[in-house]
Design a protein around this motif. Sequence first.
Motif, short mmCIF file in Angstrom:
data_model
loop_
_atom_site.label_atom_id
_atom_site.label_comp_id
_atom_site.label_asym_id
_atom_site.label_seq_id
_atom_site.Cartn_x
_atom_site.Cartn_y
_atom_site.Cartn_z
N ARG A 178 0.84 -1.20 0.00
CA ARG A 178 0.00 0.00 0.00
C ARG A 178 0.87 1.25 0.00
O ARG A 178 0.61 2.21 -0.74
CB ARG A 178 -0.95 0.00 1.20
N ALA A 179 1.89 1.25 0.84
CA ALA A 179 2.75 2.43 0.93
C ALA A 179 3.44 2.71 -0.39
O ALA A 179 3.48 3.85 -0.87
CB ALA A 179 3.78 2.22 2.04
N ARG A 180 4.00 1.67 -0.99
CA ARG A 180 4.72 1.87 -2.26
C ARG A 180 3.77 2.28 -3.37
O ARG A 180 4.14 3.07 -4.25
CB ARG A 180 5.46 0.58 -2.63
N ALA A 181 2.55 1.78 -3.35
CA ALA A 181 1.59 2.17 -4.39
C ALA A 181 1.26 3.66 -4.29
O ALA A 181 1.17 4.36 -5.32
CB ALA A 181 0.31 1.34 -4.26
N ILE A 182 1.10 4.16 -3.07
CA ILE A 182 0.83 5.58 -2.89
C ILE A 182 2.01 6.41 -3.37
O ILE A 182 1.86 7.40 -4.10
CB ILE A 182 0.52 5.87 -1.40
N ALA A 183 3.22 6.00 -2.97
CA ALA A 183 4.41 6.74 -3.38
C ALA A 183 4.63 6.65 -4.88
O ALA A 183 4.98 7.65 -5.53
CB ALA A 183 5.63 6.21 -2.64
N ARG A 184 4.42 5.48 -5.44
CA ARG A 184 4.64 5.28 -6.88
C ARG A 184 3.72 6.18 -7.70
O ARG A 184 4.13 6.74 -8.72
CB ARG A 184 4.41 3.80 -7.22
N ASN A 185 2.49 6.34 -7.25
CA ASN A 185 1.54 7.18 -7.98
C ASN A 185 2.01 8.63 -8.02
O ASN A 185 1.90 9.30 -9.05
CB ASN A 185 0.17 7.09 -7.30
#
Length: 271
Positions: A178-185
């Motif tokens: 979840r954290a990486r998905a938010i940052a990746r976006n």
Amino acid sequence: MTNHQFGPFGITTGLDSTPESIAAAQAAEELGYPVVWLSGGPLPGLQTIADLTEATTTIKYVSGILAVVKYSAAEVSAAYASLEATAPGRFTAGLGGAHGPRPLATLNAYLDEVDVPVERRVLAALGPRMLKLAAARSAGAYPFLTSAAYAAEARKILGPDKLLAVSHLVVVEPDADRARAIARNTISFFTNIRGYVASLKRQGFTDHDLTDLPNHMIDALAAWGTPADIKSKLTEHLAAGADHVAVNVITGETGPQPVDQWRTLAPVLLS
């Protein structure tokens, strides 16, 4: 300006003059954050800085950044003079955004004209030439989307006595996916902007990295996890040569200021 007038950690966020933004600024001050770096894009105008300063007591503000192609030197000079009269020492002008064919020449000309003391202005700087300009003509540099390794290289260029304040993405989320998905976006937006592409490549990221945004790249450019995990990651910048980290909390949602996350982080970052 001394390198440590802002302390090790502050806040990066976009604020305006709405009641919600005023309340967020007041909350940041009450939590003990020493400075708010005001994102230039959402800033509706220079009056907002005056409104935020008037609504708070001690917290400092830095425009991070004012685009010199949008705000004239005369406008910024007048705003600085007014704020220095009403809230001395609480505003530092962060300048940048010299888009066009000759950004260094544009910034140099602007700095010739703007009436703000050298020690009370910083430059948005990524590349070595802009870092050298920041060292020569301002109190220091304010880069964004950089790794801790970048801080070490930037410090070499700036020299020992200039401010190096980095803005770093933060996701208060212990779940890695979840954290990486938010940052990746968020990071994906900047991989289409020429200046950031050049900066990321200078930092060793490849075309493949810029396309796929692999975990190792996300983890270098965004701190996530528990508050202790986040402090550990952000401290890497300080250990590498930065003086200050402006904590840019992202949640994956637009809307309210992330005051709850600032509150969660405050006991750990400000202790």
